[in-house]
Design a protein around this motif. Structure first.
Motif, PDB file in Angstrom:
ATOM      1  N   LYS A 128      46.302-101.648  51.053  1.00  0.00           N
ATOM      2  CA  LYS A 128      47.456-101.748  52.140  1.00  0.00           C
ATOM      3  C   LYS A 128      46.830-101.337  53.292  1.00  0.00           C
ATOM      4  O   LYS A 128      46.338-100.094  53.611  1.00  0.00           O
ATOM      5  N   ILE A 129      46.658-102.203  54.511  1.00  0.00           N
ATOM      6  CA  ILE A 129      46.263-101.891  55.829  1.00  0.00           C
ATOM      7  C   ILE A 129      47.445-102.123  56.753  1.00  0.00           C
ATOM      8  O   ILE A 129      47.811-103.485  56.859  1.00  0.00           O
ATOM      9  N   GLU A 130      47.775-101.328  57.627  1.00  0.00           N
ATOM     10  CA  GLU A 130      48.830-101.531  58.797  1.00  0.00           C
ATOM     11  C   GLU A 130      48.066-100.924  59.892  1.00  0.00           C
ATOM     12  O   GLU A 130      48.348 -99.594  60.342  1.00  0.00           O
ATOM     13  N   THR A 131      47.536-101.580  60.846  1.00  0.00           N
ATOM     14  CA  THR A 131      46.962-100.879  62.087  1.00  0.00           C
ATOM     15  C   THR A 131      47.756-101.699  63.053  1.00  0.00           C
ATOM     16  O   THR A 131      47.615-101.124  64.316  1.00  0.00           O
ATOM     17  N   GLY A 132      48.500-102.579  63.091  1.00  0.00           N
ATOM     18  CA  GLY A 132      49.187-103.238  64.159  1.00  0.00           C
ATOM     19  C   GLY A 132      48.402-104.387  65.003  1.00  0.00           C
ATOM     20  O   GLY A 132      48.665-105.010  65.794  1.00  0.00           O
ATOM     21  N   ILE A 133      47.215-104.454  64.278  1.00  0.00           N
ATOM     22  CA  ILE A 133      46.323-105.688  64.955  1.00  0.00           C
ATOM     23  C   ILE A 133      45.810-106.339  63.775  1.00  0.00           C
ATOM     24  O   ILE A 133      45.143-106.009  62.921  1.00  0.00           O
ATOM     25  N   GLY A 134      46.444-107.765  63.697  1.00  0.00           N
ATOM     26  CA  GLY A 134      46.273-108.648  62.614  1.00  0.00           C
ATOM     27  C   GLY A 134      45.065-109.032  62.297  1.00  0.00           C
ATOM     28  O   GLY A 134      44.719-108.673  60.957  1.00  0.00           O
ATOM     29  N   PHE A 135      44.110-109.197  63.255  1.00  0.00           N
ATOM     30  CA  PHE A 135      42.726-109.506  63.000  1.00  0.00           C
ATOM     31  C   PHE A 135      42.006-108.378  62.211  1.00  0.00           C
ATOM     32  O   PHE A 135      41.283-108.542  61.216  1.00  0.00           O
ATOM     33  N   PHE A 136      42.159-107.238  62.708  1.00  0.00           N
ATOM     34  CA  PHE A 136      41.552-106.017  62.437  1.00  0.00           C
ATOM     35  C   PHE A 136      42.078-105.516  60.714  1.00  0.00           C
ATOM     36  O   PHE A 136      41.187-105.322  60.117  1.00  0.00           O
ATOM     37  N   HIS A 187      42.896-108.074  58.707  1.00  0.00           N
ATOM     38  CA  HIS A 187      42.509-108.836  57.966  1.00  0.00           C
ATOM     39  C   HIS A 187      41.104-108.560  57.560  1.00  0.00           C
ATOM     40  O   HIS A 187      40.654-108.528  56.365  1.00  0.00           O
ATOM     41  N   MET A 188      40.210-108.107  58.535  1.00  0.00           N
ATOM     42  CA  MET A 188      38.658-107.779  58.362  1.00  0.00           C
ATOM     43  C   MET A 188      38.713-106.612  57.413  1.00  0.00           C
ATOM     44  O   MET A 188      37.976-106.477  56.514  1.00  0.00           O
ATOM     45  N   LEU A 189      39.481-105.605  57.743  1.00  0.00           N
ATOM     46  CA  LEU A 189      39.299-104.474  56.865  1.00  0.00           C
ATOM     47  C   LEU A 189      39.892-104.746  55.331  1.00  0.00           C
ATOM     48  O   LEU A 189      39.391-104.230  54.550  1.00  0.00           O
ATOM     49  N   GLU A 190      40.627-105.611  55.282  1.00  0.00           N
ATOM     50  CA  GLU A 190      41.121-105.908  54.016  1.00  0.00           C
ATOM     51  C   GLU A 190      39.945-106.591  53.329  1.00  0.00           C
ATOM     52  O   GLU A 190      39.740-106.213  51.989  1.00  0.00           O
ATOM     53  N   GLY A 212      34.339-105.490  48.746  1.00  0.00           N
ATOM     54  CA  GLY A 212      33.750-104.232  48.460  1.00  0.00           C
ATOM     55  C   GLY A 212      33.989-103.640  47.065  1.00  0.00           C
ATOM     56  O   GLY A 212      33.269-102.780  46.545  1.00  0.00           O
ATOM     57  N   GLY A 213      35.046-104.027  46.553  1.00  0.00           N
ATOM     58  CA  GLY A 213      35.612-103.686  45.247  1.00  0.00           C
ATOM     59  C   GLY A 213      36.205-102.170  45.376  1.00  0.00           C
ATOM     60  O   GLY A 213      36.278-101.618  44.478  1.00  0.00           O
ATOM     61  N   PHE A 214      36.666-101.720  46.450  1.00  0.00           N
ATOM     62  CA  PHE A 214      37.310-100.451  46.655  1.00  0.00           C
ATOM     63  C   PHE A 214      38.658-100.565  47.024  1.00  0.00           C
ATOM     64  O   PHE A 214      39.020-101.753  47.710  1.00  0.00           O
ATOM     65  N   SER A 215      39.597 -99.624  46.877  1.00  0.00           N
ATOM     66  CA  SER A 215      40.916 -99.690  47.276  1.00  0.00           C
ATOM     67  C   SER A 215      40.728 -98.978  48.594  1.00  0.00           C
ATOM     68  O   SER A 215      39.911 -98.300  49.095  1.00  0.00           O
ATOM     69  N   LEU A 216      41.962 -99.594  49.485  1.00  0.00           N
ATOM     70  CA  LEU A 216      42.125 -98.853  50.893  1.00  0.00           C
ATOM     71  C   LEU A 216      43.275 -99.028  51.246  1.00  0.00           C
ATOM     72  O   LEU A 216      44.072 -99.616  51.090  1.00  0.00           O
ATOM     73  N   ASN A 217      43.860 -97.565  51.604  1.00  0.00           N
ATOM     74  CA  ASN A 217      45.111 -97.549  51.918  1.00  0.00           C
ATOM     75  C   ASN A 217      45.191 -96.963  53.447  1.00  0.00           C
ATOM     76  O   ASN A 217      44.959 -95.747  53.538  1.00  0.00           O
ATOM     77  N   LEU A 218      45.321 -97.545  54.387  1.00  0.00           N
ATOM     78  CA  LEU A 218      45.390 -97.336  55.794  1.00  0.00           C
ATOM     79  C   LEU A 218      46.422 -97.432  56.709  1.00  0.00           C
ATOM     80  O   LEU A 218      46.894 -98.703  56.802  1.00  0.00           O
ATOM     81  N   SER A 219      46.888 -96.600  57.431  1.00  0.00           N
ATOM     82  CA  SER A 219      48.000 -96.831  58.252  1.00  0.00           C
ATOM     83  C   SER A 219      47.657 -96.280  59.468  1.00  0.00           C
ATOM     84  O   SER A 219      47.188 -95.044  59.582  1.00  0.00           O
ATOM     85  N   ALA A 220      47.516 -96.797  60.684  1.00  0.00           N
ATOM     86  CA  ALA A 220      47.367 -96.393  61.977  1.00  0.00           C
ATOM     87  C   ALA A 220      48.369 -96.832  63.019  1.00  0.00           C
ATOM     88  O   ALA A 220      48.905 -97.703  62.921  1.00  0.00           O
ATOM     89  N   ASN A 221      48.515 -95.939  63.910  1.00  0.00           N
ATOM     90  CA  ASN A 221      49.393 -96.103  65.216  1.00  0.00           C
ATOM     91  C   ASN A 221      48.601 -95.224  66.351  1.00  0.00           C
ATOM     92  O   ASN A 221      47.752 -94.612  66.351  1.00  0.00           O
ATOM     93  N   GLY A 222      49.139 -95.810  67.389  1.00  0.00           N
ATOM     94  CA  GLY A 222      48.789 -95.120  68.736  1.00  0.00           C
ATOM     95  C   GLY A 222      48.584 -96.237  69.751  1.00  0.00           C
ATOM     96  O   GLY A 222      49.199 -97.189  69.702  1.00  0.00           O
ATOM     97  N   ASP A 223      47.679 -96.176  70.833  1.00  0.00           N
ATOM     98  CA  ASP A 223      47.505 -96.896  71.612  1.00  0.00           C
ATOM     99  C   ASP A 223      46.721 -98.018  71.322  1.00  0.00           C
ATOM    100  O   ASP A 223      45.837 -98.169  70.630  1.00  0.00           O
ATOM    101  N   ILE A 224      47.308 -99.354  71.671  1.00  0.00           N
ATOM    102  CA  ILE A 224      46.625-100.389  71.025  1.00  0.00           C
ATOM    103  C   ILE A 224      46.199-101.365  72.132  1.00  0.00           C
ATOM    104  O   ILE A 224      46.864-101.546  73.079  1.00  0.00           O
TER     105      ILE A 224
END
Length: 186
Positions: A155-163, A165-168, A174-186
């Motif tokens: 689950k990735i939510e940075t507010g930058i679609g392409f970013f 997608h790349m992290l996903e 890579g076979g690992f789970s990732l839960n990332l939520s980021a906000n701030g200056d974009i």
């Protein structure tokens, strides 16, 4: 901020060798397997001529241990912390009894269940698939924590679609789970 992983790491490695001492013994004891190995390796190595016995000996010695059906596990090494102290262990094959070693591997992973994160060099593409094949060959079930086909939560939510997608893709492949939520200056 990153959260520290609360689970302990389990550094893990296996060593493998050909199932038999040499190519001629393999041919004598298991002729159908030897023919299967020869067909497979000639195709993989793109060898178009009929190899001599000396060439097959070299090919067998350097390649058979890479395939669970033609090789065997001779050693497993692992380590973990117990009460803050690093514990190192190494199990070796005894009396050419791979079954006993595979049984120890099974018991190790059954005992650890999901409390540790398994880590090591190339374990996803070599060690764990090799172990899984050997477990099945010797009649064991696959422990829950060795299930490589399990989908990992991403689950990735940075507010930058392409970013996002790349992290996903990085986590997925890579076979690992990732839960990332980021906000701030974009």
């Amino acid at each position: 901020k990153f959260k520290m992983i609360k689970q302990d790491l389990l550094p893990f490695d296996i060593e493998t060798v050909p199932a038999h001492k040499d190519w001629k013994i393999f041919q004598l004891l298991e002729p159908s397997k030897a023919n299967s190995f020869k067909k497979k390796i000639l195709k993989v190595k793109k060898i178009t001529h009929e190899p001599t016995n000396d060439e097959m000996q070299e090919i067998y010695a350097t390649n058979a241990g890479l395939y669970p059906e033609y090789g065997k596990i001779v050693c497993i090494s692992f380590g973990f912390k117990k009460e803050g102290i690093i514990q190192k262990h190494c199990y070796r094959i005894e009396n050419d009894n791979e079954f006993g070693l595979v049984e120890k591997i099974f018991k190790l992973f059954e005992r650890l269940k999901l409390t540790r994160i398994i880590t090591g060099w190339n374990i996803k593409h070599f060690d764990l698939p090799y172990i899984i094949r050997k477990l099945l060959i010797h009649g064991f079930n696959i422990p829950e924590n060795l299930n490589l086909d399990e989908k990992k939560p991403i689950k990735i939510e940075t507010g930058i679609g392409f970013f996002d997608h790349m992290l996903e893709q990085l986590a997925k492949h890579g076979g690992f789970s990732l839960n990332l939520s980021a906000n701030g200056d974009i």
